[in-house]
Design a protein around this motif. Structure first.
Motif, PDB file in Angstrom:
ATOM      1  N   LYS A   1     -27.448  -2.413  -2.653  1.00 52.57           N
ATOM      2  CA  LYS A   1     -26.796  -2.012  -2.297  1.00 52.57           C
ATOM      3  C   LYS A   1     -26.975  -3.154  -0.954  1.00 52.57           C
ATOM      4  O   LYS A   1     -26.495  -4.106  -0.285  1.00 52.57           O
ATOM      5  CB  LYS A   1     -27.026  -1.026  -2.058  1.00 52.57           C
TER       6      LYS A   1
ATOM      7  N   LEU B   1     -19.412  -7.956  -5.066  1.00 49.21           N
ATOM      8  CA  LEU B   1     -19.595  -8.032  -6.265  1.00 49.21           C
ATOM      9  C   LEU B   1     -19.836  -9.596  -6.513  1.00 49.21           C
ATOM     10  O   LEU B   1     -20.199 -10.029  -6.773  1.00 49.21           O
ATOM     11  CB  LEU B   1     -19.874  -7.185  -6.800  1.00 49.21           C
TER      12      LEU B   1
ATOM     13  N   PHE C   1     -25.088  -3.783 -11.106  1.00 46.17           N
ATOM     14  CA  PHE C   1     -24.382  -3.779 -10.512  1.00 46.17           C
ATOM     15  C   PHE C   1     -23.021  -3.668 -10.879  1.00 46.17           C
ATOM     16  O   PHE C   1     -22.630  -3.211 -10.074  1.00 46.17           O
ATOM     17  CB  PHE C   1     -24.230  -5.100  -9.632  1.00 46.17           C
TER      18      PHE C   1
ATOM     19  N   GLU D   1     -22.181   0.272 -10.573  1.00 44.17           N
ATOM     20  CA  GLU D   1     -22.371   0.777  -9.280  1.00 44.17           C
ATOM     21  C   GLU D   1     -21.115   0.100  -8.106  1.00 44.17           C
ATOM     22  O   GLU D   1     -21.225   0.915  -7.320  1.00 44.17           O
ATOM     23  CB  GLU D   1     -23.346   1.054  -8.420  1.00 44.17           C
ATOM     24  N   GLU D   2     -20.922  -1.280  -8.653  1.00 38.60           N
ATOM     25  CA  GLU D   2     -19.903  -1.381  -7.681  1.00 38.60           C
ATOM     26  C   GLU D   2     -18.456  -1.805  -8.514  1.00 38.60           C
ATOM     27  O   GLU D   2     -18.628  -1.362  -9.182  1.00 38.60           O
ATOM     28  CB  GLU D   2     -20.190  -2.664  -7.022  1.00 38.60           C
TER      29      GLU D   2
END
Lengths: 124, 124
Positions: free
Chosen positions: A83, A94, B101, B104-105
């Motif tokens: 993060k 992202l 990633f 999580e995003e």
DNA sequence: AATATTAGTTTACAAATGTAATATAATTAT
DNA sequence: ATAATTATATTACATTTGTAAACTAATATT
């Protein structure tokens, strides 16, 4: 639930050994890192001590030796660091980050397929 | 061709402003970062000076003021930092990183499509 | 018992980093 | 001309990080 302390680059190397082999003695960590780095045992022991002080590692006394174990899971550390990286380098965006990595690094066919499936799951 | 110096977290913020608006005066950088951080002007100027010393920024004198410009492109810095991050946190393994990633995003539908296409291109 | 080894702790030192004040010289304002 | 402002350079200080030696106490070896 602790806040995740800042773990420096060198300290990451120590944590990685510990996550892999916990619980482990200082000696085991030293032996492992002596092979993969040029660090002296004293250096590694210092890093261990600092991680204990930071609250990332703890130990149980076993005779004269300590058995170290992580207080923060590898997953949690990876999440926090990822993060932070995403925010600092890509301003939190992202897609540009993924594009950058996809352009620069190698992936096998199988991995590409798996990632495509993961993207499809994300499409729901 | 210089080797890319290590740029600290705070220095990244300065570089980002410069990449966005180069060439720019110290004052412009200060004004911008004063808004987005709690840093005093003197702090920001020190960071600028250190980046010059590290070889990441250079300047041209324009009257009594300096016009700063990056010596390393944003792309190069991003590449170097990304590589370092991948190695340090994921031992160089791209797929686990991407999976982390993606889990999580957030991504928009359009972004997902674009990434799938990028993966397809990589399949060739 | 004396000596050597070992495991953790304390201490050391330099550089990097975070944060910012102070000094200096030049320019601008009064 | 003098005072105020401004832009950069120098200095300051604390913490963190990298790297490791020195110290201390306990255990193992001779």
């Amino acid at each position: 639930m602790n806040k995740i302390p800042n773990i420096s680059d060198a300290e990451w190397e120590v944590m990685k050994i510990c996550w892999l082999s916990a619980p482990c003695s200082a000696n085991e960590i030293v032996k492992s890192l002596e092979q993969s780095t040029n660090w002296k045992p004293n250096t590694i022991k210092t890093l261990i001590g600092r991680l204990v002080k930071k609250g990332a590692l703890a130990f149980k006394e076993e005779g004269r030796s300590y058995s170290y174990y992580p207080l923060i899971t590898e997953e949690e550390c990876i999440k926090a660091e990822s993060k932070s990286f995403l925010t600092r380098v890509f301003g939190g965006a992202l897609k540009p980050m993924l594009v950058t990595f996809l352009k620069e690094e190698k992936l096998s066919q199988v991995e590409i397929e798996e990632l495509k499936q993961l993207l499809e799951i994300r499409e729901e």
